[in-house]
Design a protein around this motif. Structure first.
Motif, short mmCIF file in Angstrom:
data_model
loop_
_atom_site.label_atom_id
_atom_site.label_comp_id
_atom_site.label_asym_id
_atom_site.label_seq_id
_atom_site.Cartn_x
_atom_site.Cartn_y
_atom_site.Cartn_z
N LEU A 1 0.72 -1.31 0.15
CA LEU A 1 0.42 -0.17 -0.24
C LEU A 1 0.58 1.28 0.07
O LEU A 1 0.46 2.55 -0.45
CB LEU A 1 -0.66 -0.10 1.27
CG LEU A 1 -2.37 -1.04 1.14
CD1 LEU A 1 -2.73 -0.98 2.93
CD2 LEU A 1 -3.34 -0.86 -0.23
N ALA A 2 2.04 1.86 0.91
CA ALA A 2 2.92 2.17 0.45
C ALA A 2 3.28 2.05 -0.42
O ALA A 2 3.84 3.42 -0.49
CB ALA A 2 3.96 2.13 2.28
N ALA A 3 4.09 1.49 -1.38
CA ALA A 3 4.57 1.76 -2.36
C ALA A 3 3.51 2.32 -3.26
O ALA A 3 4.46 2.85 -3.69
CB ALA A 3 5.09 -0.01 -2.89
N GLY A 4 2.60 1.73 -3.13
CA GLY A 4 1.27 2.32 -4.33
C GLY A 4 0.65 3.58 -4.33
O GLY A 4 0.46 4.24 -4.93
N LEU A 5 1.42 4.62 -2.80
CA LEU A 5 1.01 5.53 -3.10
C LEU A 5 0.83 6.52 -3.79
O LEU A 5 0.37 7.45 -3.87
CB LEU A 5 0.67 5.87 -1.54
CG LEU A 5 0.49 7.14 -0.80
CD1 LEU A 5 -1.22 6.95 -0.79
CD2 LEU A 5 0.28 7.60 1.05
#
Length: 123
Positions: A97-101
């Motif tokens: 999720l963080a990487a895709g933010l």
């Protein structure tokens, strides 16, 4: 329990901050770890639960992206993130999720966001 969850979320959010370190920009004032955290706090709910990032989250990500003007700025942000994340547990789900933010907030980066990033190589 809640404290551990918050630490995980802050870790994931700080990893997202690494997204601000890739775009070359004109010189500007240095960014502090306090700046990094304050811009990314609104992203905690998204990194914990998924869904759609809040407008304040994307605003913070975009502001931080715009403030990381030099390689030194981006390396300092990276080092702040690595320091905050060091020793913190996180899950693959939160990391994804963080990487895709950045993409969720309309920023397209030419590199991967990862806790294994070498801050000294960030341009």
């Amino acid at each position: 329990m809640a404290s551990s969850g918050v630490l995980k979320l802050v870790s994931m959010i700080l990893i997202v901050c690494m997204a601000v370190m890739g775009a070359p920009k004109a010189a500007k004032a240095a960014i502090t770890c306090s700046d990094v955290v304050s811009h990314l706090i609104p992203c905690l709910s998204y990194v914990q639960n998924g869904g759609t990032p809040a407008a304040a989250c994307c605003s913070g990500v975009k502001t931080l992206y715009g403030q990381a003007q030099t390689s030194t700025d981006r390396q300092d942000v990276c080092k702040c993130i690595k320091s905050a994340v060091n020793g913190m547990p996180y899950t693959g789900y939160n990391l994804n999720l963080a990487a895709g933010l950045p993409a969720k907030c309309g920023l397209h980066l030419p590199y991967n966001i990862s806790p294994s990033t070498d801050c000294n190589k960030v341009q």
